[in-house]
Design a protein around this motif. Structure first.
Motif, PDB file in Angstrom:
ATOM      1  N   ARG A 130       0.838  -1.134  -0.236  1.00 15.53           N
ATOM      2  CA  ARG A 130      -0.042   0.130   0.053  1.00 15.53           C
ATOM      3  C   ARG A 130       0.753   1.157   0.062  1.00 15.53           C
ATOM      4  O   ARG A 130       0.529   2.181  -0.671  1.00 15.53           O
ATOM      5  CB  ARG A 130      -0.915  -0.106   1.238  1.00 15.53           C
ATOM      6  N   TRP A 131       2.145   1.248   0.693  1.00 19.23           N
ATOM      7  CA  TRP A 131       3.171   2.322   0.712  1.00 19.23           C
ATOM      8  C   TRP A 131       3.193   2.817  -0.751  1.00 19.23           C
ATOM      9  O   TRP A 131       3.273   3.935  -1.042  1.00 19.23           O
ATOM     10  CB  TRP A 131       4.002   2.183   1.849  1.00 19.23           C
ATOM     11  N   PHE A 132       3.579   1.696  -1.342  1.00 17.14           N
ATOM     12  CA  PHE A 132       4.128   2.156  -3.056  1.00 17.14           C
ATOM     13  C   PHE A 132       2.869   2.609  -3.640  1.00 17.14           C
ATOM     14  O   PHE A 132       3.222   3.450  -4.393  1.00 17.14           O
ATOM     15  CB  PHE A 132       4.432   0.530  -3.390  1.00 17.14           C
ATOM     16  N   LEU A 133       1.712   2.110  -3.606  1.00 18.20           N
ATOM     17  CA  LEU A 133       0.511   2.530  -4.427  1.00 18.20           C
ATOM     18  C   LEU A 133       0.307   4.016  -4.040  1.00 18.20           C
ATOM     19  O   LEU A 133       0.213   4.924  -4.888  1.00 18.20           O
ATOM     20  CB  LEU A 133      -0.551   1.730  -4.211  1.00 18.20           C
ATOM     21  N   LEU A 134       0.119   4.439  -2.751  1.00 17.44           N
ATOM     22  CA  LEU A 134       0.091   5.755  -2.395  1.00 17.44           C
ATOM     23  C   LEU A 134       1.246   6.551  -3.018  1.00 17.44           C
ATOM     24  O   LEU A 134       0.983   7.719  -3.348  1.00 17.44           O
ATOM     25  CB  LEU A 134      -0.119   5.616  -0.860  1.00 17.44           C
ATOM     26  N   THR A 135       2.459   6.125  -2.463  1.00 16.92           N
ATOM     27  CA  THR A 135       3.577   7.005  -3.011  1.00 16.92           C
ATOM     28  C   THR A 135       3.501   7.319  -4.584  1.00 16.92           C
ATOM     29  O   THR A 135       3.919   8.158  -5.160  1.00 16.92           O
ATOM     30  CB  THR A 135       4.765   6.322  -2.547  1.00 16.92           C
ATOM     31  N   SER A 136       3.143   6.305  -5.201  1.00 14.51           N
ATOM     32  CA  SER A 136       2.995   6.435  -6.835  1.00 14.51           C
ATOM     33  C   SER A 136       2.141   7.307  -7.128  1.00 14.51           C
ATOM     34  O   SER A 136       2.128   7.963  -7.979  1.00 14.51           O
ATOM     35  CB  SER A 136       2.681   5.030  -7.246  1.00 14.51           C
ATOM     36  N   SER A 188      -6.932  13.189   2.980  1.00 14.39           N
ATOM     37  CA  SER A 188      -7.940  12.380   2.217  1.00 14.39           C
ATOM     38  C   SER A 188      -8.146  10.947   3.104  1.00 14.39           C
ATOM     39  O   SER A 188      -9.261  10.410   2.758  1.00 14.39           O
ATOM     40  CB  SER A 188      -7.498  11.887   0.890  1.00 14.39           C
ATOM     41  N   ALA A 189      -7.214  10.626   3.868  1.00 11.08           N
ATOM     42  CA  ALA A 189      -7.171   9.310   4.547  1.00 11.08           C
ATOM     43  C   ALA A 189      -8.126   9.619   5.666  1.00 11.08           C
ATOM     44  O   ALA A 189      -8.752   8.686   6.246  1.00 11.08           O
ATOM     45  CB  ALA A 189      -6.052   9.015   5.106  1.00 11.08           C
ATOM     46  N   ILE A 200       1.774   9.252   8.446  1.00 17.02           N
ATOM     47  CA  ILE A 200       0.609   9.371   9.038  1.00 17.02           C
ATOM     48  C   ILE A 200      -0.532   8.883   7.927  1.00 17.02           C
ATOM     49  O   ILE A 200      -1.350   8.112   8.104  1.00 17.02           O
ATOM     50  CB  ILE A 200       0.307  10.624   9.541  1.00 17.02           C
ATOM     51  N   ALA A 201      -0.280   9.198   6.557  1.00 20.15           N
ATOM     52  CA  ALA A 201      -1.178   8.881   5.587  1.00 20.15           C
ATOM     53  C   ALA A 201      -1.001   7.422   5.451  1.00 20.15           C
ATOM     54  O   ALA A 201      -2.255   6.580   5.180  1.00 20.15           O
ATOM     55  CB  ALA A 201      -1.101   9.529   4.158  1.00 20.15           C
ATOM     56  N   ILE A 202      -0.220   6.844   5.215  1.00 17.47           N
ATOM     57  CA  ILE A 202       0.084   5.378   5.003  1.00 17.47           C
ATOM     58  C   ILE A 202      -0.700   4.663   6.338  1.00 17.47           C
ATOM     59  O   ILE A 202      -1.367   3.801   5.912  1.00 17.47           O
ATOM     60  CB  ILE A 202       1.554   4.950   4.875  1.00 17.47           C
ATOM     61  N   ILE A 203      -0.551   5.123   7.590  1.00 19.11           N
ATOM     62  CA  ILE A 203      -1.032   4.575   8.602  1.00 19.11           C
ATOM     63  C   ILE A 203      -2.668   4.555   8.468  1.00 19.11           C
ATOM     64  O   ILE A 203      -3.362   3.686   8.666  1.00 19.11           O
ATOM     65  CB  ILE A 203      -0.664   5.348   9.822  1.00 19.11           C
ATOM     66  N   GLY A 204      -3.090   5.812   7.922  1.00 22.68           N
ATOM     67  CA  GLY A 204      -4.445   5.947   7.857  1.00 22.68           C
ATOM     68  C   GLY A 204      -5.110   5.259   6.546  1.00 22.68           C
ATOM     69  O   GLY A 204      -6.252   4.827   6.767  1.00 22.68           O
ATOM     70  N   TYR A 205      -4.211   4.702   5.699  1.00 21.25           N
ATOM     71  CA  TYR A 205      -4.915   3.810   4.424  1.00 21.25           C
ATOM     72  C   TYR A 205      -4.532   2.370   4.820  1.00 21.25           C
ATOM     73  O   TYR A 205      -4.798   1.734   4.203  1.00 21.25           O
ATOM     74  CB  TYR A 205      -4.157   4.397   3.125  1.00 21.25           C
ATOM     75  N   ASN A 206      -3.829   2.237   5.975  1.00 15.79           N
ATOM     76  CA  ASN A 206      -3.531   0.737   6.171  1.00 15.79           C
ATOM     77  C   ASN A 206      -5.064   0.073   6.799  1.00 15.79           C
ATOM     78  O   ASN A 206      -5.289   0.710   8.013  1.00 15.79           O
ATOM     79  CB  ASN A 206      -2.375   0.896   7.198  1.00 15.79           C
ATOM     80  N   PRO A 207      -5.118  -0.894   6.296  1.00 14.54           N
ATOM     81  CA  PRO A 207      -6.485  -1.700   6.849  1.00 14.54           C
ATOM     82  C   PRO A 207      -6.226  -2.165   8.180  1.00 14.54           C
ATOM     83  O   PRO A 207      -7.094  -2.143   9.030  1.00 14.54           O
ATOM     84  CB  PRO A 207      -6.439  -2.745   6.065  1.00 14.54           C
ATOM     85  N   GLY A 242      -6.969   0.797  10.675  1.00 21.54           N
ATOM     86  CA  GLY A 242      -8.280   0.942  10.921  1.00 21.54           C
ATOM     87  C   GLY A 242      -8.898   2.086  10.078  1.00 21.54           C
ATOM     88  O   GLY A 242     -10.075   2.422  10.198  1.00 21.54           O
ATOM     89  N   MET A 243      -8.442   3.056   9.267  1.00 20.87           N
ATOM     90  CA  MET A 243      -9.110   4.112   8.860  1.00 20.87           C
ATOM     91  C   MET A 243     -10.179   4.003   8.075  1.00 20.87           C
ATOM     92  O   MET A 243     -11.280   4.262   7.800  1.00 20.87           O
ATOM     93  CB  MET A 243      -8.235   5.274   8.082  1.00 20.87           C
ATOM     94  N   MET A 244      -9.822   2.822   6.989  1.00 21.30           N
ATOM     95  CA  MET A 244     -10.582   2.186   6.079  1.00 21.30           C
ATOM     96  C   MET A 244     -11.719   1.315   6.734  1.00 21.30           C
ATOM     97  O   MET A 244     -12.954   1.289   6.565  1.00 21.30           O
ATOM     98  CB  MET A 244      -9.961   1.362   5.091  1.00 21.30           C
ATOM     99  N   LYS A 245     -11.158   0.735   7.721  1.00 21.97           N
ATOM    100  CA  LYS A 245     -11.861  -0.193   8.482  1.00 21.97           C
ATOM    101  C   LYS A 245     -12.974   0.698   9.359  1.00 21.97           C
ATOM    102  O   LYS A 245     -14.206   0.433   9.075  1.00 21.97           O
ATOM    103  CB  LYS A 245     -11.088  -0.906   9.532  1.00 21.97           C
ATOM    104  N   ARG A 246     -12.728   1.692  10.205  1.00 23.25           N
ATOM    105  CA  ARG A 246     -13.394   2.454  10.947  1.00 23.25           C
ATOM    106  C   ARG A 246     -14.597   3.173   9.836  1.00 23.25           C
ATOM    107  O   ARG A 246     -15.684   3.282  10.330  1.00 23.25           O
ATOM    108  CB  ARG A 246     -12.540   3.765  11.620  1.00 23.25           C
TER     109      ARG A 246
END
Lengths: 245, 264
Positions: free
Chosen positions: B105-111, B165-166, B247-254, B257-261
């Protein structure tokens, strides 16, 4: 390599304090077409989000083609094709550009991708439309593009989340027929969430889910026998107590 | 490794293609800083006298002073626009296709971030070209020096957008955040006035502006445009980028829980 395309074992899931999935356990074998039936709010979309790793789970409860989605997510996801309920195509790009984008994400070279795009689109009678912008396509054609996209990287398991909702009868029939042929001829396993019971064939597996629990599992005949009913819809109402919902 | 290259290329290509297709987006991205340059700066030229401050070695016109700030503005808006498109993508579902692909996910978001940065750099160079005809002409080498700087500043501002956005659930909430992020960041920075001028009016504002990551980005750009390296601003920009991205990567990490929440 396991012959099981999908293994879900004792899967529980909660949104905060509200538990939505309870001890789900089921398998889908290679070449099997399985339908996930259940009323709205049964937990189907949550289950799909867990299988696609959009949500995380605490334990190692989901294996995709033998790979654990939690500990080996990249290997597992490489073997998964998905058609989400909402369209996920880029409306401003052409059919071909959408598919090339997906191929790139799957690590397929542009050269190889063009061959695969042609193969997939031809099978779905969409090759002539490859240069059309997606916004100009009707709902049925968009769905076909999404199915072509989900199959481009030759996954072991295809997830379909109510792919035929809102389509006309001809488009629905064509998608149902195509997916069943794929299971039969290529060994692709399918998990298909739907409300439309006429999409289920006799040989298909049905997983009936209600309020986050599996209420029944088996073929159409098994379920009708189990509930002493003569129609699958009757069996559905009997198992989910959802008549009139 | 080739998988990563193909994916990066695919993500950048998609973003560039979308940008080219959306002509209004390109125009509005360009018109905004040009209005500031042609109208605002012309009006304030007389009111705001600029003393000789580094990197300038002579008295300069106000238009020249605010050009790096307007470049920062282009990147700030672009970063926010990219994150807005991510919130939109998430609501519309196309973000799922990205997140379901078999890459970290970190790669996808950085890309995705890099793709946005490329778009912003295109905008910046078109802006600089128009500014050149308006007699804002930094040394030629400045145009080259500023390129790597723009990549870092663009990444930092994009990462800020990604972070937002996260944590934003819906598009409706995003408009509010734009007001609470873009305008304060822009006005409480050295984009429109030098920090010493701000200090004359308010110590508090001066402090906020000094530690505002946008100020650091603008100063980094300002010095690079005149062939100089502002190390302090560069390091601060890099630090802000790393923090925002993490922080953004943590936010998008399933699992975090950002996505989960959100239950999306």
């Amino acid at each position: 390599m396991s012959e099981q395309a999908l293994e879900v074992s004792e899967l529980n899931f909660s949104y905060g304090k509200k538990q939505v999935l309870y001890d789900l356990t089921f398998q889908i074998e290679k070449g099997q077409c399985a339908f996930l039936l259940g009323p709205n709010g049964a937990g189907k979309s949550t289950l799909f989000s867990l299988i696609t790793r959009l949500y995380d789970q605490d334990k190692n409860n989901i294996k995709l083609a033998g790979f654990d989605i939690k500990t080996q997510p990249l290997k597992a996801l490489a073997r998964l094709g998905v058609v989400f309920q909402q369209t996920t195509l880029d409306l401003d790009l052409s059919v071909k550009q959408n598919l090339l984008y997906h191929a790139a994400l799957q690590g397929i070279s542009p050269k190889k991708a063009k061959v695969l795009i042609q193969q997939q689109l031809e099978q779905l009678d969409m090759f002539e439309r490859q240069n059309e912008v997606v916004r100009q396509l009707n709902g049925g054609h968009r769905r076909r593009v999404e199915i072509a996209r989900a199959l481009m990287h030759q996954p072991k398991l295809l997830l379909l989340d109510e792919p035929t909702v809102g389509l006309d009868i001809a488009s629905r029939e064509s998608i149902v027929k195509h997916v069943h042929q794929l299971c039969e001829h290529t060994g692709l396993a399918v998990l298909w969430a739907t409300h439309l019971m006429d999409e289920v064939l006799d040989k298909d597996k049905i997983i009936m889910i209600h309020q986050g629990k599996i209420r029944a599992e088996g073929s159409r005949d098994d379920l009708m026998q189990q509930t002493s009913t003569e129609l699958l819809s009757e069996a559905f109402f009997s198992l989910t107590n959802s008549r009139g919902e | 490794m080739t998988h990563y290259w193909f994916a990066l290329w695919g993500i950048v290509f998609r973003e560039l293609f979308r940008f080219v297709k959306q002509k209004e987006r390109f125009l509005s991205a360009l018109v905004r800083p040009l209005v500031w340059l042609f109208v605002f700066a012309a009006g304030f030229r007389a009111a705001l006298g600029i003393a000789i401050i580094p990197p300038y070695d002579t008295y300069i016109l106000y238009e020249v002073y605010i050009t790096p700030g307007l470049i920062g503005m282009i990147q700030l808006f672009n970063g926010m626009q990219s994150s807005l498109s991510m919130v939109y993508d998430r609501e519309m579902g196309s973000m799922r296709i990205l997140l379901v692909s078999p890459l970290p996910r970190w790669f996808l978001l950085t890309s995705k971030l890099l793709a946005g940065v490329f778009v912003s750099i295109l905008q910046v160079y078109v802006f600089l070209m128009i500014a050149w005809f308006y007699d804002i002409q930094p040394p030629i080498e400045g145009y080259l020096w500023v390129l790597p700087v723009l990549i870092l500043t663009g990444l930092m501002l994009g990462a800020l957008g990604l972070l937002l956005s996260a944590f934003i659930k819906q598009l409706e909430n995003f408009a509010g955040v734009m007001n609470f992020v873009i305008f304060p960041m822009f006005f409480m920075s050295s984009a429109l006035y030098p920090l010493w001028k701000l200090q004359e009016s308010s110590q508090v504002l001066h402090l906020i502006a000094k530690y505002n990551p946008f100020t650091q980005a603008v100063e980094f750009i300002r010095f690079a445009l005149y062939g100089q390296l502002n190390q302090e601003a560069g390091l601060a920009t890099l630090l802000a980028f790393v923090v925002f991205l993490m922080i953004a990567i943590i936010g998008y990490n399933p699992s975090k829980g950002m996505m989960k929440r959100k239950g999306r």
